[in-house]
Write a protein that holds these residues in place. Sequence first.
Motif, PDB file in Angstrom:
ATOM      1  N   GLN A   1       0.820  -1.206   0.000  1.00  0.00           N
ATOM      2  CA  GLN A   1       0.000   0.000   0.000  1.00  0.00           C
ATOM      3  C   GLN A   1       0.855   1.258   0.000  1.00  0.00           C
ATOM      4  OE1 GLN A   1      -3.217   0.205   2.824  1.00  0.00           O
ATOM      5  NE2 GLN A   1      -4.471  -1.018   1.438  1.00  0.00           N
TER       6      GLN A   1
ATOM      7  N   HIS B   1      -0.922   5.105  -4.263  1.00  0.00           N
ATOM      8  CA  HIS B   1      -1.272   6.292  -5.049  1.00  0.00           C
ATOM      9  C   HIS B   1      -1.932   5.931  -6.381  1.00  0.00           C
ATOM     10  CE1 HIS B   1       2.589   5.006  -6.676  1.00  0.00           C
ATOM     11  NE2 HIS B   1       2.341   5.729  -7.765  1.00  0.00           N
TER      12      HIS B   1
ATOM     13  N   VAL C   1      -4.451   3.726  -6.740  1.00  0.00           N
ATOM     14  CA  VAL C   1      -5.840   3.294  -6.581  1.00  0.00           C
ATOM     15  C   VAL C   1      -6.655   4.380  -5.905  1.00  0.00           C
ATOM     16  CG1 VAL C   1      -5.154   0.873  -6.454  1.00  0.00           C
ATOM     17  CG2 VAL C   1      -5.410   2.185  -4.349  1.00  0.00           C
ATOM     18  N   GLU C   2      -7.961   4.264  -6.006  1.00  0.00           N
ATOM     19  CA  GLU C   2      -8.851   5.240  -5.389  1.00  0.00           C
ATOM     20  C   GLU C   2      -8.739   5.167  -3.866  1.00  0.00           C
ATOM     21  OE1 GLU C   2     -12.792   4.616  -6.742  1.00  0.00           O
ATOM     22  OE2 GLU C   2     -12.344   5.122  -8.837  1.00  0.00           O
ATOM     23  N   PRO C   3      -8.859   6.293  -3.181  1.00  0.00           N
ATOM     24  CA  PRO C   3      -8.763   6.300  -1.713  1.00  0.00           C
ATOM     25  C   PRO C   3      -9.733   5.331  -1.041  1.00  0.00           C
ATOM     26  CG  PRO C   3      -8.686   8.536  -2.564  1.00  0.00           C
ATOM     27  CD  PRO C   3      -8.996   7.658  -3.735  1.00  0.00           C
ATOM     28  N   ARG C   4     -10.919   5.203  -1.610  1.00  0.00           N
ATOM     29  CA  ARG C   4     -11.901   4.290  -1.022  1.00  0.00           C
ATOM     30  C   ARG C   4     -11.420   2.845  -1.087  1.00  0.00           C
ATOM     31  NH1 ARG C   4     -18.194   3.624  -3.089  1.00  0.00           N
ATOM     32  NH2 ARG C   4     -18.795   1.980  -1.615  1.00  0.00           N
ATOM     33  N   THR C   5     -10.846   2.470  -2.216  1.00  0.00           N
ATOM     34  CA  THR C   5     -10.323   1.120  -2.374  1.00  0.00           C
ATOM     35  C   THR C   5      -9.134   0.883  -1.458  1.00  0.00           C
ATOM     36  OG1 THR C   5     -11.044   1.077  -4.689  1.00  0.00           O
ATOM     37  CG2 THR C   5      -9.387  -0.533  -4.029  1.00  0.00           C
TER      38      THR C   5
ATOM     39  N   SER D   1     -10.376   0.381   2.053  1.00  0.00           N
ATOM     40  CA  SER D   1     -10.995  -0.929   2.192  1.00  0.00           C
ATOM     41  C   SER D   1      -9.940  -2.012   2.375  1.00  0.00           C
ATOM     42  CB  SER D   1     -11.854  -1.223   0.957  1.00  0.00           C
ATOM     43  OG  SER D   1     -12.408  -2.516   1.011  1.00  0.00           O
TER      44      SER D   1
END
Length: 203
Positions: free
Chosen positions: A74, A79, A81-85, A88
Amino acid sequence: MDTDTLLTTTRSVRRKLDLDRAVEPEVLDDCLRIAQQAPIAGVFLSGFRWLLIRDQEVKNQLARPIREIGLASQEKYGHLVEPRTLASGRHLIDVLERVPVYVAACLHGRPTGGNLELSGFYGSAYPAVWSLQLALHSRGLGSSIIGYHLSKEEEVAEILGIPDDVTQIALLAVAYTTATGFRPAARPPLEEITYLDHWGQSR
């Protein structure tokens, strides 16, 4: 639910896993029997194995290498991927020890050769993994494929007692879900990703 709904709403579930509800062995066994019917190359049929992980101490040990690699991944790729993903995925990393049961898909043998051989090897396992996820979803359970552990395959093999000549294909975190009503995810329009006869040629 109807077949189309099942196929379009089986998501990778992380934040909505019910970590406090046990997964009954008979329910999981039913799902595994269904998954056994997935297509597989005949040469690999006799070598496919499921490994179920329920013991709390084993889960505690398993969580350590997964978390180490997961956090590093991570940090390196977050950077992209979407913040939500990202959030999660981080949630699952934080609660690895609390997942009720893990299911590991394994194959006897080690993959060798080029794309042809690798496609046949891994492609013989993933249909069963996907079928398992579908069967779980149809019964109110969710799952998420974890791949971080493959960076420390030898360490994980020692924890789980997996022989050297067995390849770990995928590890699924499995639990009932705390929500229902999963919806189809956003995907690119079919017209943008489908070609006809030649690469890049639209239909």
